[in-house]
Design a protein around this motif. Structure first.
Motif, short mmCIF file in Angstrom:
data_model
loop_
_atom_site.label_atom_id
_atom_site.label_comp_id
_atom_site.label_asym_id
_atom_site.label_seq_id
_atom_site.Cartn_x
_atom_site.Cartn_y
_atom_site.Cartn_z
N ALA A 22 0.84 -1.20 0.00
CA ALA A 22 0.00 0.00 0.00
C ALA A 22 0.87 1.25 0.00
N CYS A 23 1.95 1.23 0.75
CA CYS A 23 2.86 2.38 0.78
C CYS A 23 3.50 2.57 -0.59
N SER A 24 3.89 1.50 -1.22
CA SER A 24 4.51 1.58 -2.54
C SER A 24 3.53 2.16 -3.56
N THR A 25 2.28 1.73 -3.54
CA THR A 25 1.27 2.24 -4.45
C THR A 25 1.03 3.72 -4.20
N GLU A 26 0.98 4.10 -2.92
CA GLU A 26 0.77 5.50 -2.57
C GLU A 26 1.92 6.36 -3.11
N THR A 27 3.13 5.88 -2.99
CA THR A 27 4.30 6.62 -3.49
C THR A 27 4.19 6.79 -5.00
N ARG A 28 3.79 5.74 -5.70
CA ARG A 28 3.67 5.82 -7.16
C ARG A 28 2.56 6.80 -7.56
N GLN A 29 1.44 6.78 -6.83
CA GLN A 29 0.36 7.71 -7.14
C GLN A 29 0.80 9.15 -6.91
N GLU A 30 1.55 9.37 -5.83
CA GLU A 30 2.06 10.71 -5.54
C GLU A 30 3.00 11.17 -6.66
N ALA A 31 3.89 10.27 -7.10
CA ALA A 31 4.81 10.62 -8.18
C ALA A 31 4.04 10.91 -9.45
N GLY A 32 2.99 10.14 -9.73
CA GLY A 32 2.17 10.38 -10.91
C GLY A 32 1.45 11.71 -10.84
N SER A 33 0.98 12.06 -9.66
CA SER A 33 0.29 13.33 -9.47
C SER A 33 1.26 14.50 -9.70
N GLU A 34 2.45 14.39 -9.14
CA GLU A 34 3.46 15.44 -9.33
C GLU A 34 3.82 15.55 -10.81
N PHE A 35 3.93 14.42 -11.48
CA PHE A 35 4.25 14.42 -12.90
C PHE A 35 3.15 15.12 -13.70
N GLU A 36 1.89 14.81 -13.39
CA GLU A 36 0.77 15.43 -14.09
C GLU A 36 0.75 16.94 -13.86
N GLN A 37 1.04 17.38 -12.66
CA GLN A 37 1.10 18.81 -12.37
C GLN A 37 2.21 19.47 -13.18
N PHE A 38 3.34 18.81 -13.28
CA PHE A 38 4.46 19.35 -14.04
C PHE A 38 4.12 19.40 -15.53
N ALA A 39 3.46 18.35 -16.04
CA ALA A 39 3.07 18.33 -17.45
C ALA A 39 2.12 19.49 -17.76
N THR A 40 1.19 19.75 -16.86
CA THR A 40 0.27 20.87 -17.04
C THR A 40 1.04 22.19 -17.02
N TRP A 41 1.99 22.31 -16.10
CA TRP A 41 2.80 23.53 -16.01
C TRP A 41 3.58 23.74 -17.31
N VAL A 42 4.18 22.69 -17.86
CA VAL A 42 4.94 22.81 -19.10
C VAL A 42 4.02 23.26 -20.24
N ASP A 43 2.84 22.65 -20.36
CA ASP A 43 1.90 23.03 -21.42
C ASP A 43 1.52 24.52 -21.31
N GLN A 44 1.17 24.94 -20.11
CA GLN A 44 0.76 26.33 -19.91
C GLN A 44 1.89 27.31 -20.21
N ASN A 45 3.08 26.99 -19.73
CA ASN A 45 4.19 27.92 -19.90
C ASN A 45 4.80 27.87 -21.28
N ALA A 46 4.64 26.77 -21.99
CA ALA A 46 5.10 26.71 -23.38
C ALA A 46 4.28 27.69 -24.22
N LYS A 47 2.99 27.78 -23.94
CA LYS A 47 2.13 28.74 -24.64
C LYS A 47 2.46 30.16 -24.20
N ARG A 48 2.66 30.33 -22.91
CA ARG A 48 2.95 31.66 -22.36
C ARG A 48 4.29 32.19 -22.86
N ALA A 49 5.23 31.31 -23.14
CA ALA A 49 6.57 31.72 -23.57
C ALA A 49 6.54 32.45 -24.90
N GLU A 50 5.51 32.22 -25.69
CA GLU A 50 5.41 32.86 -27.00
C GLU A 50 5.31 34.38 -26.89
#
Length: 116
Positions: A22-50
């Protein structure tokens, strides 16, 4: 008495054994959540960089470096799909860097051309 103590100890270790996955799954979900937040940040800022100013761009670059370094340190927990998405994000940001730097260079050249 010894039998009940042995049962309690065995039960305790079984309980701990169930918690570890359960701890291992929770760690993976947390990493996935952080990754998704970063992906959203990259998308937003790639557009903003223009349209960002050079100062804003420098701030975005610093934030990208900080966040990507932090995330990459957790990449051992990623599955193959996440690793492939990571490479796409890095490629997207590299393209964004190229476009922004070209835009700033062209703007500098235009200013130099106007002053001559």
């Amino acid at each position: 008495m010894k039998f009940s103590t042995a049962i309690k100890i065995a039960g305790f270790f079984c309980f701990l054994g169930m918690l570890l996955p359960a701890c291992s799954t929770e760690t993976r979900q947390e990493a996935g959540s952080e990754f998704e937040q970063f992906a959203t940040w990259v998308d937003q800022n790639a557009k903003r960089a223009e349209t960002a100013t050079e100062e804003e761009w420098n701030e975005m670059q610093a934030e990208y470096t900080r966040r990507s370094t932090e995330l990459e340190s957790k990449s051992a927990d990623w599955d193959d799909k996440t690793k492939a998405e990571w490479e796409k994000l890095r490629t997207q940001w590299t393209e964004t860097e190229g476009k922004a730097e070209t835009r700033f260079r062209d703007a500098d050249a235009a200013v130099e051309g106007d002053t001559i």
